[in-house]
Design a protein around this motif. Structure first.
Motif, PDB file in Angstrom:
ATOM      1  N   ASN A 310       0.821  -1.203   0.000  1.00  0.00           N
ATOM      2  CA  ASN A 310       0.000   0.000   0.000  1.00  0.00           C
ATOM      3  C   ASN A 310       0.862   1.262   0.000  1.00  0.00           C
ATOM      4  OD1 ASN A 310      -2.348  -1.421  -0.086  1.00  0.00           O
ATOM      5  ND2 ASN A 310      -3.007  -0.952   1.994  1.00  0.00           N
ATOM      6  N   SER A 311       1.944   1.267   0.786  1.00  0.00           N
ATOM      7  CA  SER A 311       2.797   2.454   0.844  1.00  0.00           C
ATOM      8  C   SER A 311       3.451   2.726  -0.501  1.00  0.00           C
ATOM      9  CB  SER A 311       3.886   2.286   1.901  1.00  0.00           C
ATOM     10  OG  SER A 311       3.316   2.050   3.151  1.00  0.00           O
ATOM     11  N   ALA A 314       1.024   4.088  -2.846  1.00  0.00           N
ATOM     12  CA  ALA A 314       0.617   5.441  -2.468  1.00  0.00           C
ATOM     13  C   ALA A 314       1.610   6.460  -3.002  1.00  0.00           C
ATOM     14  CB  ALA A 314       0.514   5.550  -0.952  1.00  0.00           C
ATOM     15  N   ILE A 315       2.909   6.164  -2.837  1.00  0.00           N
ATOM     16  CA  ILE A 315       3.932   7.108  -3.294  1.00  0.00           C
ATOM     17  C   ILE A 315       3.886   7.230  -4.820  1.00  0.00           C
ATOM     18  CG2 ILE A 315       6.405   7.615  -3.302  1.00  0.00           C
ATOM     19  CD1 ILE A 315       5.032   7.725  -0.523  1.00  0.00           C
ATOM     20  N   MET A 318       1.000   9.425  -5.767  1.00  0.00           N
ATOM     21  CA  MET A 318       1.271  10.843  -5.536  1.00  0.00           C
ATOM     22  C   MET A 318       2.179  11.410  -6.622  1.00  0.00           C
ATOM     23  SD  MET A 318       1.828  11.121  -1.471  1.00  0.00           S
ATOM     24  CE  MET A 318       0.490  10.832  -0.321  1.00  0.00           C
ATOM     25  N   VAL A 364      -4.842  13.251  -5.046  1.00  0.00           N
ATOM     26  CA  VAL A 364      -3.684  13.136  -4.160  1.00  0.00           C
ATOM     27  C   VAL A 364      -4.150  12.780  -2.753  1.00  0.00           C
ATOM     28  CG1 VAL A 364      -1.763  14.391  -3.135  1.00  0.00           C
ATOM     29  CG2 VAL A 364      -2.311  14.718  -5.536  1.00  0.00           C
ATOM     30  N   MET A 365      -5.264  13.391  -2.309  1.00  0.00           N
ATOM     31  CA  MET A 365      -5.776  13.066  -0.970  1.00  0.00           C
ATOM     32  C   MET A 365      -6.137  11.581  -0.883  1.00  0.00           C
ATOM     33  SD  MET A 365      -8.108  16.450  -0.459  1.00  0.00           S
ATOM     34  CE  MET A 365      -8.908  15.948   1.057  1.00  0.00           C
ATOM     35  N   ALA A 367      -4.716   9.268  -2.367  1.00  0.00           N
ATOM     36  CA  ALA A 367      -3.514   8.435  -2.369  1.00  0.00           C
ATOM     37  C   ALA A 367      -2.986   8.203  -0.972  1.00  0.00           C
ATOM     38  CB  ALA A 367      -2.439   9.080  -3.239  1.00  0.00           C
ATOM     39  N   MET A 368      -3.418   9.008  -0.010  1.00  0.00           N
ATOM     40  CA  MET A 368      -2.958   8.807   1.366  1.00  0.00           C
ATOM     41  C   MET A 368      -3.682   7.580   1.939  1.00  0.00           C
ATOM     42  SD  MET A 368      -2.896  12.696   2.774  1.00  0.00           S
ATOM     43  CE  MET A 368      -2.051  12.267   4.294  1.00  0.00           C
ATOM     44  N   VAL A 369      -2.992   6.469   1.939  1.00  0.00           N
ATOM     45  CA  VAL A 369      -3.637   5.181   2.232  1.00  0.00           C
ATOM     46  C   VAL A 369      -4.563   5.214   3.455  1.00  0.00           C
ATOM     47  CG1 VAL A 369      -3.241   2.752   2.690  1.00  0.00           C
ATOM     48  CG2 VAL A 369      -1.711   3.998   1.187  1.00  0.00           C
ATOM     49  N   PRO A 370      -4.039   5.629   4.625  1.00  0.00           N
ATOM     50  CA  PRO A 370      -4.907   5.502   5.807  1.00  0.00           C
ATOM     51  C   PRO A 370      -6.148   6.388   5.695  1.00  0.00           C
ATOM     52  CG  PRO A 370      -2.665   6.164   6.404  1.00  0.00           C
ATOM     53  CD  PRO A 370      -2.743   6.235   4.941  1.00  0.00           C
ATOM     54  N   VAL A 371      -6.020   7.517   5.044  1.00  0.00           N
ATOM     55  CA  VAL A 371      -7.186   8.384   4.898  1.00  0.00           C
ATOM     56  C   VAL A 371      -8.113   7.817   3.824  1.00  0.00           C
ATOM     57  CG1 VAL A 371      -7.923  10.769   4.731  1.00  0.00           C
ATOM     58  CG2 VAL A 371      -5.629  10.267   5.486  1.00  0.00           C
ATOM     59  N   ASP A 372      -7.511   7.106   2.872  1.00  0.00           N
ATOM     60  CA  ASP A 372      -8.333   6.442   1.858  1.00  0.00           C
ATOM     61  C   ASP A 372      -9.214   5.370   2.491  1.00  0.00           C
ATOM     62  OD1 ASP A 372      -8.920   5.793  -1.068  1.00  0.00           O
ATOM     63  OD2 ASP A 372      -8.278   3.850  -0.301  1.00  0.00           O
ATOM     64  N   TYR A 373      -8.780   4.822   3.636  1.00  0.00           N
ATOM     65  CA  TYR A 373      -9.649   3.863   4.329  1.00  0.00           C
ATOM     66  C   TYR A 373     -10.990   4.513   4.646  1.00  0.00           C
ATOM     67  CZ  TYR A 373      -5.497   0.971   5.087  1.00  0.00           C
ATOM     68  OH  TYR A 373      -4.365   0.199   4.917  1.00  0.00           O
ATOM     69  N   TYR A 375     -12.144   7.356   2.650  1.00  0.00           N
ATOM     70  CA  TYR A 375     -12.757   7.772   1.377  1.00  0.00           C
ATOM     71  C   TYR A 375     -13.254   6.589   0.541  1.00  0.00           C
ATOM     72  CZ  TYR A 375      -9.826  11.971   2.134  1.00  0.00           C
ATOM     73  OH  TYR A 375      -9.208  13.068   2.630  1.00  0.00           O
TER      74      TYR A 375
END
Lengths: 624, 394
Positions: A310-311, A314-315, A318, A364-365, A367-373, A375
């Motif tokens: 996931n990381s 994510a990068i 971005m 881009v927002m 793409a932030m994995v934990p916040v995507d949990y 979204y």
């Protein structure tokens, strides 16, 4: 029509259109087919917004809603936007590179008809027990034989066939752009629309092949009892998601890059300035295309693949923001210092820039994995990708429509109606989708056919629906505009009604069958503008005037497509309970039609025909 | 997002978010978090919003200046200067976004690992946790994170609940061997782990006010943790299209103070809720309804009989155990909602039993449209009497 001067006038008009291999006529066919599918999928969206207008509404049942949600997505992506983009690519690319036609005119027609019959196959599912209902992503097991009905068979085979048509066309475009450029049209003088068309075509070749493989596996699972995706028998449902998104993410760029291309043509034309940072734009396009294959897992962050994967993804996701940002700023600085004329085309093109930024930053927002949990699979995502596909691609296509319309149809669209449409569409768009970001955050998952009372979602959904109706009304205005302009608009007789920059405006209006009587010599980027400023306002010919070799029309592309349709339908009949005729007869008939047509094409020698010199001279005199 | 925002909440965007938090329903909206995970998510969303607002403002300012300043004036036919580009500018708008993205990449990776934390083997894992906490920086979760690790049950294993998604209900199996349907009970102020899978199609487990979501996939086991700061009923939803009634596949997370939770757990584990009137101390399993001592108990026992005669028991367990066929009804009387969407009235329950397919299209429960009123009443009364919460409060 653009081809009123065609030679073989003794055939009927209908026959002429069914057999045409002329890229300009195929563009019109793509445009009509794409527009029809677009209207259909748009209507479904309106129905869904009626259903969601109030809490616990009963306008549509959960099943019907799922069918609409699936068909809306499937049609919009595969059968509406793709052909609309192909319409412009077909019409514009050969003209922009100074070619007489695409590299393989027969294959061009073949691509269209295969696509068309594939789309038709998906569409007839409504008459056989219901449309596919597993979302446009068709996640297994919901789309497997156990949980998905006959509709999914139409999805699998229809998309397989239409995807084949898309693939064939893409290869044709690649060859055309690489090989058919006029003398002097180096790669770094290629208009950006051609660049994005080339890159999109390459993406199609690499993305539609995994899709074809995935659909084939799903077909084997569904019709022939294979177990690729069946967890009970050692299959893996996550495998489908990987295959689908390896296709699905590049697909977004397949659609958006040509829209970028259109914007990159329209903004310089109406800012009266050359495209700022042309080289950076080209390389940004290439980087976006490359990265688009590296990010598919960001659609699957909640699948539970693990923090390392996931990381990494994510990068990578971005990173796409950087080349996209480069494009945004280059468009801004193309306008900066220009002398901008605001007509409908430019309104659509310029408003694309801030709208697309709004869709990009939410990307881009996401793409932030934990916040995507948070979204993921909510209305936030719905809002995000509609900012890209409506605020980006649809605005780009509208800009392209208004910009190239006079070249395609010989008259401009009405400006007043056009601007009315733009404002209705633009305001309606933001009303519909901006508020959906918040809906997602307060807990509304996507693809829900209803929501319970008292969750604070009523007002926002109502606003969203009102916005959708405004967009629907805007499209009606556009349709009125098309009809109204056809009757009232002044015929365009000049080559270049917009005072534009690229080679397509160097042709006469209407464009003769052979495009350029003499292949032009290109001396610069924006060659037409260069000749207007530095030359005498006409393109220098690169060859003496001579007979022009043209391909004959053929009905075989249509029959090959028809055969595939019949074959696909026969395959689906294997799943039907009581088919009227045995399915193998239908499958056999399809195979015979398709391969028979191919055989006929192979043994029938067709060297095309030549347009004699005096006739060319006559046509050239008439139009200029 | 109450106390942990620090300086951020002085800024206008945060104020907008505090306003928006009022829009959604409490204990559903993610803008009003009730647990450390949800707070982390909201904080970092706001962080990313600030970074992105910067980009948006720059683009919008440039755009509107360009659009208004560089319009063609009537009569001005002169060509503007044909600028080729600018290396310096290109570099600027390459490097600045890279920096902005790097700012977002750091919490992204940190948070990914924070949320992927595995079930601790036993006590002692808290040291590891607080080590992570020190790096959190802008995360803002440190206060809650620490308190959670301190308050977690001393020396005990963490609570791990097995979750199975079904069309269109949720099965929650507890480590003590009992099962709960559609409503999952957890203790407050400790991390509770969920092992998730699905029996039919893919679903997704999401409690917006407590944390993120994760898919439940047949044949795959996923893990996630949630923590609630306060007792209360938190709404959960299925977030992955799973069939006609996907929109109605809700569930509830009921957080209780730890002592209260322990009482509930003991009550459920004893399997007594199904006995209706049985006392807490008896402890033995009440397989049949032979304890008709109190008034009203006979109605309930008739209900139990009808429940068996009508075949309900084939799919619905009432003794604390669960089956994958249908939600366990052991504590049905405590339900916030019937089938997660209807108010828990007798009429709604009868309606549901007679026409489940009309209320939740495509669900697997057979309809009983013609059940006689006597049996129906008995079953309704019986089901409404099944309560764990009532018993444990005695």
């Amino acid at each position: 029509m653009a081809t009123a001067t065609a030679t073989n006038t003794n055939k009927s008009v209908l026959w002429d259109w069914l057999t045409t291999v002329d890229h300009k006529k195929l563009a019109v066919l793509y445009l009509i087919a794409g527009a029809l599918f677009f209207l259909k999928a748009g209507l479904m969206a309106i129905f869904m917004r009626i259903q969601l207008m109030s809490a616990e509404n009963t306008f549509l049942s959960g099943q019907t809603f799922n069918e609409f949600v699936t068909m809306h997505g499937t049609i919009m992506l595969f059968l509406a936007v793709t052909p609309l983009i192909f319409a412009f690519m077909n019409f514009v690319i050969p003209l922009q590179i100074g070619a007489r036609d695409v590299a393989f005119p027969f294959v061009n027609a073949l691509g269209f008809w295969i696509f068309f019959f594939g789309g038709l196959l998906v569409s007839v599912s409504w008459f056989f027990g219901g449309a596919p209902d597993a979302g446009w992503t068709a996640y297994v097991p919901l789309s497997s034989g156990e949980y998905g009905d006959l509709g999914l068979d139409f999805y699998v085979l229809g998309l397989q066939i239409s995807g084949l048509g898309t693939l064939v066309s893409a290869i044709n475009f690649i060859v055309t752009i690489i090989n058919m450029r006029a003398p002097g049209m180096t790669m770094m003088r290629l208009p950006l629309f051609c660049w994005t068309g080339l890159v999109t075509s390459i993406l199609i070749v690499f993305a539609f092949t995994p899709l074809a493989a995935g659909l084939a596996l799903l077909m084997l699972d569904r019709i022939f009892g294979a177990q690729y995706f069946n967890p009970g028998s050692g299959g893996n449902p996550v495998l489908w998601q990987h295959i689908f998104w390896i296709f699905g993410h590049p697909e977004v760029y397949i659609l958006v890059l040509p829209a970028f291309g259109i914007i990159s043509e329209v903004i310089p034309a109406f800012s009266k300035k050359r495209l700022f940072g042309y080289t950076a734009m080209v390389f940004a396009t290439l980087i976006i295309a490359f990265l688009s294959f590296m990010v598919w897992v960001h659609h699957m962050f909640t699948v539970g693949i693990g923090p390392i994967t996931n990381s990494v993804f994510a990068i990578a996701t971005m990173a796409i923001g950087v080349p996209t940002g480069i494009k945004i700023f280059n468009w801004l600085f193309t306008m900066w210092g220009g002398k901008i004329i605001f007509n409908t085309a430019m309104l659509c093109a310029s408003s694309f820039v801030p709208t697309f930024v709004l869709g990009g930053v939410t990307g881009v927002m996401l793409a932030m994995v934990p916040v995507d949990y948070l979204y993921h699979d909510t209305y936030f995502v719905v809002a995000h990708f509609h900012y890209i596909v409506v605020g980006g691609i649809a605005l780009g296509l509208l800009a392209g429509t208004f910009y190239w319309y006079p070249k395609m149809f010989g008259h401009k669209l009405n400006e007043k109606l056009g601007q009315l449409m733009f404002w209705m569409f633009y305001v309606g768009f933001h009303l519909t989708f901006f508020i959906q970001h918040i809906l997602g955050l307060i807990g509304m998952p996507r693809r829900v056919f209803t929501y319970l009372d008292g969750q604070g979602m009523e007002t926002m959904n109502l606003v969203s629906s009102i916005g959708a109706f405004m967009m629907g009304a805007a499209i009606i205005v556009l349709l009125i505009n098309v009809v109204y302009s056809a009757y009232t608009s002044k015929r365009v007789t000049v080559r270049d009604p917009w005072d534009a920059r690229t080679l397509e405006w160097a042709t006469t209006t209407p464009v003769p069958e052979y495009n350029f009587a003499q292949t032009p010599q290109v001396r610069s980027l924006d060659p037409w503008f260069y000749e207007k400023v530095h030359g005498d306002g006409t393109m220098k010919p690169a060859e003496p005037m001579d007979e022009i070799h043209m391909p004959n029309g053929s009905i075989l592309p249509l029959t090959i497509g028809l055969g595939l349709f019949v074959w696909g339908f026969g395959m689906i009949m294997m799943q039907m309970e009581n088919p009227l005729i045995p399915e193998w007869i239908v499958i056999g008939a399809g195979v015979i039609i398709t391969f028979g047509s191919m055989l006929l094409h192979s043994i029938h020698e067709d060297h095309g025909y030549h347009i004699p010199l005096d006739k060319i001279k006559k046509i050239e005199k008439e139009v200029s | 997002m109450k106390r942990h925002l620090g300086l951020l909440r002085l800024l206008p965007l945060t104020a907008v978010f505090m306003l928006l938090a009022g829009c959604g329903e409490e204990r559903l909206s993610a803008l009003d978090p009730y647990g450390p995970q949800a707070e982390w998510i909201l904080d970092n969303m706001i962080l990313s919003l600030y970074v992105m607002a910067l980009v948006v403002i720059v683009v919008f300012v440039l755009y509107f200046i360009a659009v208004f300043k560089f319009r063609k004036k009537p009569g001005d036919e002169e060509l503007p200067k044909q600028v080729e580009g600018s290396k310096a500018l290109e570099l600027t708008w390459t490097i600045i976004p890279v920096i902005l993205l790097a700012i977002l990449a750091v919490p992204t990776i940190w948070g990914t690992y924070y949320m992927a934390e595995e079930v601790p083997e036993a006590a002692g894992s808290s040291g590891e946790e607080s080590g992570d906490e020190e790096q959190s920086g802008e995360g803002g979760d440190s206060g809650n994170g620490e308190s959670s690790s301190e308050e977690s049950p001393q020396g005990e294993d963490a609570l791990v609940i097995d979750v199975t998604g079904h069309q269109f209900w949720w099965q929650f199996d507890y480590p003590d061997g009992f099962s709960a349907g559609n409503e999952v009970y957890i203790p407050t102020n400790e991390k509770v782990w969920f092992n998730l899978t699905a029996s039919d199609v893919i679903h997704s487990f999401w409690v917006p006010a407590l944390g993120g979501k994760i898919d439940t996939i047949p044949g795959v086991e996923n893990t996630m943790w949630l923590e609630a700061n306060e007792p209360g009923v938190y709404k959960g939803k299925c977030a992955e299209l799973c069939g006609p009634s996907h929109a109605l596949m809700d569930f509830k997370v009921i957080a209780m103070e730890p002592e209260e939770y322990e009482a509930w757990e003991a009550e459920m584990a004893s399997g007594n809720a199904s006995g209706g009137q049985s006392s807490e101390e008896s402890g033995s399993e009440q397989e049949t309804s032979d304890n008709d001592s109190g008034e009203g108990a006979s109605a309930a026992s008739n209900g139990r009989q009808a429940f068996e005669d009508q075949g309900c028991i084939t799919c619905h367990a009432v003794d604390g155990q669960g089956t994958g066929q249908g939600p366990t009804l052991s504590n049905f009387g405590d339900r916030e909602k019937i089938a997660n969407i209807l108010e828990p009235t007798d009429e709604n329950l009868e309606d549901w039993i007679r026409h489940p397919g009309d209320i939740k299209q495509g669900n697997n429960m057979p309809a009983f449209p013609d059940m006689n009123d006597e049996d129906m009443n008995a079953i309704v009364q019986y089901l409404q009497s099944l309560s764990a919460e009532e018993n444990m409060n005695q």
